[in-house]
Design an enzyme around this catalytic site. Structure first.
Site, short mmCIF file in Angstrom:
data_model
loop_
_atom_site.label_atom_id
_atom_site.label_comp_id
_atom_site.label_asym_id
_atom_site.label_seq_id
_atom_site.Cartn_x
_atom_site.Cartn_y
_atom_site.Cartn_z
N HIS A 26 0.69 -1.09 -0.03
CA HIS A 26 -0.33 0.29 -0.10
C HIS A 26 0.95 1.45 0.29
O HIS A 26 2.13 1.18 0.55
CB HIS A 26 -0.94 0.39 1.12
CG HIS A 26 -0.36 0.51 2.91
ND1 HIS A 26 0.26 1.50 3.42
CD2 HIS A 26 -0.12 -1.11 3.55
CE1 HIS A 26 1.29 0.94 4.10
NE2 HIS A 26 1.01 -0.27 4.25
N ASN A 32 2.08 4.80 8.93
CA ASN A 32 3.76 5.40 8.81
C ASN A 32 4.74 6.30 8.57
O ASN A 32 5.79 6.69 8.79
CB ASN A 32 3.87 4.68 7.13
CG ASN A 32 3.06 3.47 6.08
OD1 ASN A 32 2.81 3.57 5.62
ND2 ASN A 32 3.91 3.00 7.36
N GLU A 115 -2.38 -7.48 7.05
CA GLU A 115 -1.40 -6.90 8.02
C GLU A 115 -1.58 -8.15 8.85
O GLU A 115 -2.47 -8.39 9.48
CB GLU A 115 -1.64 -5.33 8.25
CG GLU A 115 -0.58 -5.18 9.44
CD GLU A 115 0.44 -5.14 8.58
OE1 GLU A 115 1.55 -5.97 7.91
OE2 GLU A 115 1.34 -3.99 8.08
#
Length: 288
Positions: A26, A32, A115
């Site tokens: 992604h 992040n 995830e």
């Protein structure tokens, strides 16, 4: 008679393998950019940043050029698999803008490629200590409290691959054998590494060497002349070294382009040596 004709039809039916299987991480997410986001927003709801959407849009253009041969290949289609997380679905949405409706033959949300579960809300300071412990323990087997280990992810990715192969064997994804089919799997960094580990039969030790893909980085597995898939068709030695592949692993990728599967053990002697101290070249077992 009807039964005989049906059997003949089934035996004549040829399984057509996808031309490419492409793994895409992604785009840049709010998590992040700022890890404290995980302490107040559930992981599956973490969204892309503006930069992440731009990355996904650029990745879509890159994938379209790759698959179409910059417009030189007229007959191709794509089928998407996507993790159910907000950031992966948003990445798909941006990538999809580069493909016309007739090129997309399907999309499937697939929970097994989600995830790694790090455990509900993530307290930043606590997670920092936990991740330091993981590095000491080993990234593959360390299980996050209330979450998963990479080994757990391996198990569900293995299940996904079994389903994927059933779809391929039964031609559920490929209606026209004259068209190149490209499977694009939009997922997460660790999930993509585990997928490659399972596919190429990499060991835990080899997995531990691997680096996480960057946001919207692609790993392109393309079908070689041998009928096997290889990363070396679309990626350079330098790229694969940066990912963490050893020279032996890179050599294996090159061999897969033209090598015969039945000769794999003879070619990849380094793989056998990772399990055995020494193997005699001659068979010294006496037959009864």
């Amino acid at each position: 008679m009807q039964k005989s004709n049906h059997s003949s039809h089934q035996s004549a039916k040829k399984v057509v393998l996808p031309k490419r299987i492409i793994l895409v991480r992604h785009g840049e997410s709010e998590g992040n950019l700022d890890t404290s986001a995980y302490s107040k927003t559930p992981d599956y709801k973490i969204s892309l940043t503006e930069e992440g959407r731009a990355q996904a849009s650029l990745a879509g253009s890159h994938l379209q050029d790759l698959i179409s041969g910059d417009g030189s290949r007229p007959d191709w289609r794509v089928y998407f698999y996507v993790s159910p997380y907000e950031r992966t679905r948003s990445t798909l949405r941006e990538i999809g803008k580069s493909f016309s409706k007739k090129r997309v033959i399907g999309v499937r949300e697939e929970c097994r490629i989600r995830e790694q579960d790090f455990g509900n809300f993530q307290v930043e300071e606590r997670m920092k200590v936990i991740k330091e412990t993981r590095e000491k323990f080993g990234r593959f087997f360390y299980r996050f409290p209330e979450g998963e280990s990479a080994a757990d992810v391996f198990d569900r990715v293995s299940s996904f691959l079994e389903s994927l192969w059933r779809d391929i064997d039964l031609n559920r994804l490929h209606k026209d054998p004259c068209q190149d089919l490209n499977l694009i799997i939009i997922s997460h960094g660790l999930t993509s590494r585990v997928f490659l580990m399972k596919w190429f039969k990499w060991t835990v030790e080899q997995f531990e060497r691997l680096n996480n893909p960057g946001n919207c980085e692609c790993r392109v597995m393309e079908l070689g002349q041998s009928g096997d898939y290889s990363l070396a068709i679309n990626h350079t030695d330098e790229e694969m070294l940066e990912w963490g592949l050893s020279p032996d692993m890179i050599q294996d990728q090159k061999w897969r382009i033209t090598g015969e599967k039945a000769d794999w053990n003879n070619h990849c002697t380094w793989y056998l040596k990772s399990f055995f101290d020494e193997l005699d070249s001659e068979d010294d077992v006496e037959s009864n």
